[in-house]
Design a protein around this motif. Structure first.
Motif, short mmCIF file in Angstrom:
data_model
loop_
_atom_site.label_atom_id
_atom_site.label_comp_id
_atom_site.label_asym_id
_atom_site.label_seq_id
_atom_site.Cartn_x
_atom_site.Cartn_y
_atom_site.Cartn_z
N THR A 89 19.26 32.33 45.25
CA THR A 89 20.34 31.94 46.15
C THR A 89 19.76 31.35 47.43
O THR A 89 18.87 31.94 48.05
N LEU A 90 20.28 30.20 47.82
CA LEU A 90 19.84 29.53 49.04
C LEU A 90 20.91 29.65 50.12
O LEU A 90 22.09 29.40 49.86
N ARG A 91 20.48 30.04 51.31
CA ARG A 91 21.39 30.10 52.46
C ARG A 91 20.80 29.26 53.58
O ARG A 91 19.71 29.54 54.07
N VAL A 92 21.55 28.23 53.96
CA VAL A 92 21.11 27.35 55.04
C VAL A 92 21.88 27.72 56.30
O VAL A 92 23.11 27.62 56.35
N LYS A 93 21.14 28.19 57.32
CA LYS A 93 21.77 28.63 58.57
C LYS A 93 22.01 27.44 59.49
O LYS A 93 21.10 26.65 59.74
N VAL A 94 23.23 27.34 59.99
CA VAL A 94 23.63 26.21 60.83
C VAL A 94 24.00 26.72 62.21
O VAL A 94 24.79 27.67 62.34
N PRO A 95 23.46 26.11 63.28
CA PRO A 95 23.83 26.55 64.64
C PRO A 95 25.31 26.31 64.93
O PRO A 95 25.91 25.37 64.41
N GLN A 96 25.88 27.19 65.77
CA GLN A 96 27.31 27.13 66.10
C GLN A 96 27.49 26.76 67.57
O GLN A 96 26.77 27.24 68.43
N VAL A 97 28.48 25.91 67.81
CA VAL A 97 28.86 25.55 69.19
C VAL A 97 30.34 25.85 69.34
O VAL A 97 31.15 25.49 68.49
N ASP A 137 16.62 27.34 58.13
CA ASP A 137 17.44 26.73 59.17
C ASP A 137 17.79 25.29 58.80
O ASP A 137 16.96 24.58 58.22
N SER A 138 19.00 24.88 59.14
CA SER A 138 19.38 23.49 58.97
C SER A 138 18.46 22.62 59.83
O SER A 138 18.18 22.94 60.98
N GLY A 139 17.97 21.54 59.24
CA GLY A 139 17.08 20.65 59.97
C GLY A 139 15.65 20.70 59.49
O GLY A 139 14.85 19.83 59.84
N THR A 166 11.10 21.97 45.01
CA THR A 166 11.24 21.73 46.44
C THR A 166 12.47 20.86 46.67
O THR A 166 12.60 19.80 46.06
N LEU A 167 13.37 21.34 47.56
CA LEU A 167 14.59 20.61 47.88
C LEU A 167 14.47 20.09 49.31
O LEU A 167 14.30 20.86 50.25
N LYS A 168 14.56 18.75 49.45
CA LYS A 168 14.39 18.14 50.77
C LYS A 168 15.69 18.13 51.56
O LYS A 168 16.78 18.03 51.00
N HIS A 169 15.55 18.22 52.88
CA HIS A 169 16.64 18.10 53.84
C HIS A 169 17.87 18.95 53.44
O HIS A 169 18.97 18.42 53.24
N PRO A 170 17.69 20.26 53.32
CA PRO A 170 18.83 21.11 52.94
C PRO A 170 19.88 21.19 54.05
O PRO A 170 19.56 21.22 55.23
N LEU A 176 14.66 10.85 57.24
CA LEU A 176 13.53 11.48 57.92
C LEU A 176 13.92 12.83 58.51
O LEU A 176 13.14 13.78 58.48
N ILE A 177 15.13 12.90 59.06
CA ILE A 177 15.63 14.14 59.67
C ILE A 177 17.10 14.29 59.32
O ILE A 177 17.85 13.31 59.28
N GLN A 178 17.50 15.53 59.06
CA GLN A 178 18.92 15.82 58.81
C GLN A 178 19.23 17.20 59.37
O GLN A 178 18.73 18.20 58.88
N LYS A 179 20.02 17.23 60.44
CA LYS A 179 20.36 18.50 61.08
C LYS A 179 21.88 18.61 61.20
O LYS A 179 22.58 17.61 61.33
#
Length: 739
Positions: A384-392, A287-289, A355-359, A486-489
């Motif tokens: 393969t990396l998939r970063v899931k991002v919430p949708q609005v 998950d993103s974040g 290890t990849l930080k803050h994807p 520190l945080i990235q979402k």
């Protein structure tokens, strides 16, 4: 008997009207034509319903989408990169095979778009020609008995050919392997006795040489660079009949169909085998974040001390480098600097994971872990990396929308909270206990707000006021301290334009509604803009300002008087054409520049179609617009054909220019006198024939700036259907290139 006659009649009827592409097996490429109108709904799908799955190729808003593609066509299909701009969704099929013979359909989700069908026939070098007489081009009359015999013969030949093609098409052996194996065997064996001087050749679907065995030895100089030092064949392959190939360190890029061929000294083909290689790539989802993600890469092989471990992304950017016993941050791409970490002694333990930080979703891609020394490549893994991002999702015209971002732990008081969009524009900044609007991009000024005391509550969500489709974007909430993240979402915002207006091309005018019950100050300004940010209409200081309008809309717009008092900010657009199909935004702002209101409307202008029978004396392509166009403007009518745009008529410097016309239209076209003064730009085309069918685009230019434009689709009906009639569609851009 009647049923057989009926079937025979249907067969003959279909044969008379079937349009087919006939190519020889071994041809480099074949183009399956498909031109789609401007008003299309993606995706565009090429399919062959005789297969399962039927998808041959699919094109979506993000480009090629080959998730559901039938494996038979893997790495063999492509479309023009400018398909969305040109409407040309023709399919390129590389190296057509006998088993590609069939019916291909190009379709979209547009309700007014008819599927386009292409019959493809691939002929073998030794093909029996019995079937060729059945591709009739003119009507024929046959006795009833002959029709029955003809039907039986056709069915028999079709069945035999179908079974033959099926056997041939199914001769593709599939090999499935994980991406972290050291090697994979592509099998190719024969019991036939092979002459001693034969040549063994392995090729991929792009005809690149994978391996060549000739004159009793391997020929590495003939290999494609992609496969060099990565292939091996058994000794004495011609004697043993084992022509199998070992491919070392396979990755997802090696997914392909490989062909093993044996040729005699005289060049005759003795053996042909096909092997499809599928390389499975492990996928990591996150998950993103999240604070970090682990990209796994492990090996049990003994690694030499001088081994180098190199992580790269699919764009060949260096993610992490371990060399000479330590990390090499100076070799990293800037995008990954300070964001990666490997465990201690990776060469010794064999755990080469990173290890990849803050994807973020920008990190959703394939990563390759390669181990090598100065002599050879030792190991290779793809993940393969998939970063899931919430949708609005929100409707355009809503008062505001909330972009969520919440922290779980306690945040220090000296952190900075920054919201950015995908274009790296600053959306909002909170620092030292205050918002900092002076750091915002102008596009977001006065439109954003965060909750009070966000660091104490951990609620860093952002409210975006008056969202429009221009705000549809990916937004990132970044919490940092002294430059350290520190945080990235992230959150994806989708804005739907729900208010739609539809009108026919040729209507006198159309109303774009915009009304409000708000009390608007008397010095407020109202500005209408299109999706390209061109000014459609400006009302300021109590009056219209036509001098600020874009030329394309000059003299075509009108608003009601006393609009600030009534709240009716609707816009009347005169002489709408298909070129006006767009999303329009009504902006109301105060004297100080603060945005008070935003509303959007989507305008859909239905294209005009004219039908005429072949043999008519003339046909009129109607285009009327505002009068008193500039006297130095030029008017051009062009017809879009699959291969090119033909200049049908040109009016320039106060007169027609027949010498610049395409010869197909010479002495056959006419426009009105004083067309610029009257605004009647209609074209009369004399003695129309089927080859005149197509999309005609009229453009009015002044110094290369488009002032007016319209498309009229002409269909000339004749006794025999014309193929170009279905293929030719609108293509606005190339017309100006003819002037």
């Amino acid at each position: 008997m009647k049923v057989l006659l009926l079937l025979a009649g249907i067969l003959l009827h279909v044969s008379q009207h079937a349009s087919a592409l006939v190519v020889d097996e071994g041809t480099e490429v074949v183009l399956l034509p498909c031109l789609v109108s401007q008003n299309l709904k993606l995706p565009v799908t090429w399919s062959n319903t005789a297969l399962s799955p039927p998808t041959v190729h699919q094109y979506s808003s993000s480009g090629d989408n080959l998730t559901d593609q039938n494996r038979r066509y893997q790495n063999r299909t492509s479309m023009n990169r400018d398909a969305l701009l040109t409407g040309n969704f023709s399919l390129t099929l590389r190296r057509p095979q006998l088993c590609d013979t069939g019916t291909y359909t190009c379709s979209t989700r547009s309700p007014d778009s008819q599927p386009q069908t292409v019959e493809l026939q691939v002929k073998g070098t030794q093909q029996n020609r019995i079937g060729s007489p059945f591709l009739l081009t003119e009507p024929h009359t046959y006795p009833a008995v002959a029709l029955v015999l003809l039907l039986v013969l056709v069915l028999g030949v079709s069945l035999a050919v179908g079974l033959s093609l099926r056997r041939r098409c199914n001769k593709v052996q599939q090999v499935v392997v994980d991406s972290d194996v050291d090697s994979v065997l592509l099998p190719c064996r024969t019991r036939a006795k092979l002459p001693g001087g034969s040549t063994v050749e392995w090729r991929d679907v792009f005809s690149r040489t994978v391996h060549l065995y000739e004159r009793g030895s391997d020929q590495p100089k003939e290999q494609s660079q992609l496969y060099r030092n990565r292939t091996q064949m058994n000794g004495e392959p011609l004697r043993t009949g084992d022509l199998s190939l070992t491919l070392m360190q396979p990755t997802d890029r090696d997914r392909n169909v490989f062909t093993c061929s044996v040729f005699s000294r005289e060049g005759h083909t003795l053996v042909t085998r096909h092997v499809e290689l599928q390389v499975k790539v492990p996928q990591v989802e996150v998950d993103s974040g999240v604070e970090s993600v682990l990209l796994p890469c492990r090996t049990t092989a003994h690694l030499p001390k001088d081994a180098t471990v190199e992580w790269k992304d699919r764009g060949d950017k260096k993610v992490h480098v371990f060399k000479n016993g330590s990390d090499q941050p100076d070799q990293q791409d800037q995008r990954y600097r300070t964001r990666t970490k490997m465990k201690k002694n990776p060469v010794k333990t064999g755990d080469l994971s990173v290890t990849l930080k803050h994807p973020t979703d920008a990190d959703s891609r394939a990563f390759t872990c390669t181990v090598y020394n100065r002599w050879r490549r030792i190991h290779k893994t793809v993940v393969t990396l998939r970063v899931k991002v919430p949708q609005v999702e929100v409707d355009s015209g809503a008062e505001s929308v909330l972009l969520p971002c919440r922290a779980t732990g306690k945040l220090p008081e000296d952190v900075t909270v920054e919201w950015m969009d995908r274009g790296d524009r600053t959306v909002h900044v909170y620092e030292n206990g205050f918002d900092h609007p002076e750091e915002q991009d102008q596009f977001y000024r006065d439109r954003t707000k965060m909750n009070e005391d966000p660091l104490r509550t951990g609620d860093l969500s952002l409210t975006l006021k008056l969202p429009t489709d221009g705000d549809a974007n990916s937004y990132t909430c970044i919490v940092s301290r002294e430059g350290n993240i520190l945080i990235q979402k992230q959150v994806h915002l989708h804005v739907k334009v729900t208010h739609q207006v539809e009108v026919d091309s040729g209507a006198e005018s159309v109303l774009l509604p915009c009304r409000t019950t708000l009390h608007l100050p008397g010095d407020a300004s109202v500005e209408w803009r299109d999706r390209d940010n061109r000014k459609v209409h400006v009302y300021q200081n109590g009056s219209d300002h036509p001098e600020e309008q874009d030329q394309f809309y000059r003299d075509r717009t009108k608003m009601d008087g006393d609009l600030l008092r009534t709240g009716d900010l609707s816009l009347m657009l005169g002489h709408p054409t298909d070129g006006d199909s767009d999303i329009y935004t009504c902006n109301v702002s105060s004297r100080e520049g603060h945005i008070l209101m935003k509303k959007q409307v989507r305008l859909q202008v239905k294209g005009q179609q004219v039908e005429v029978e072949e043999g008519a004396e003339s046909v009129l392509l109607l285009f009327r617009t505002t009068p008193d166009l500039p006297g130095d403007a030029k008017v051009a009518w062009g017809c879009n054909k699959p291969e090119q745009v033909l200049l049908a008529h040109l009016y320039e410097k106060g007169s027609d220019q027949p010498s610049k016309q395409h010869q197909l239209y010479r002495n056959r076209t006419k426009v009105n006198e004083d067309l610029l003064k009257s605004g009647d730009l209609s074209l009369t085309l004399s003695y129309p024939t089927q080859r005149d069918s197509g999309a005609y685009r009229c453009g009015v230019w002044r110094e290369d700036q488009l002032l007016r434009g319209k498309t009229v689709r002409l269909k000339v009906k004749g006794s025999v259907p014309d193929q170009d009639q279905e293929k030719s569609e609108t293509d606005v851009a190339p017309l100006i290139q003819l002037l």
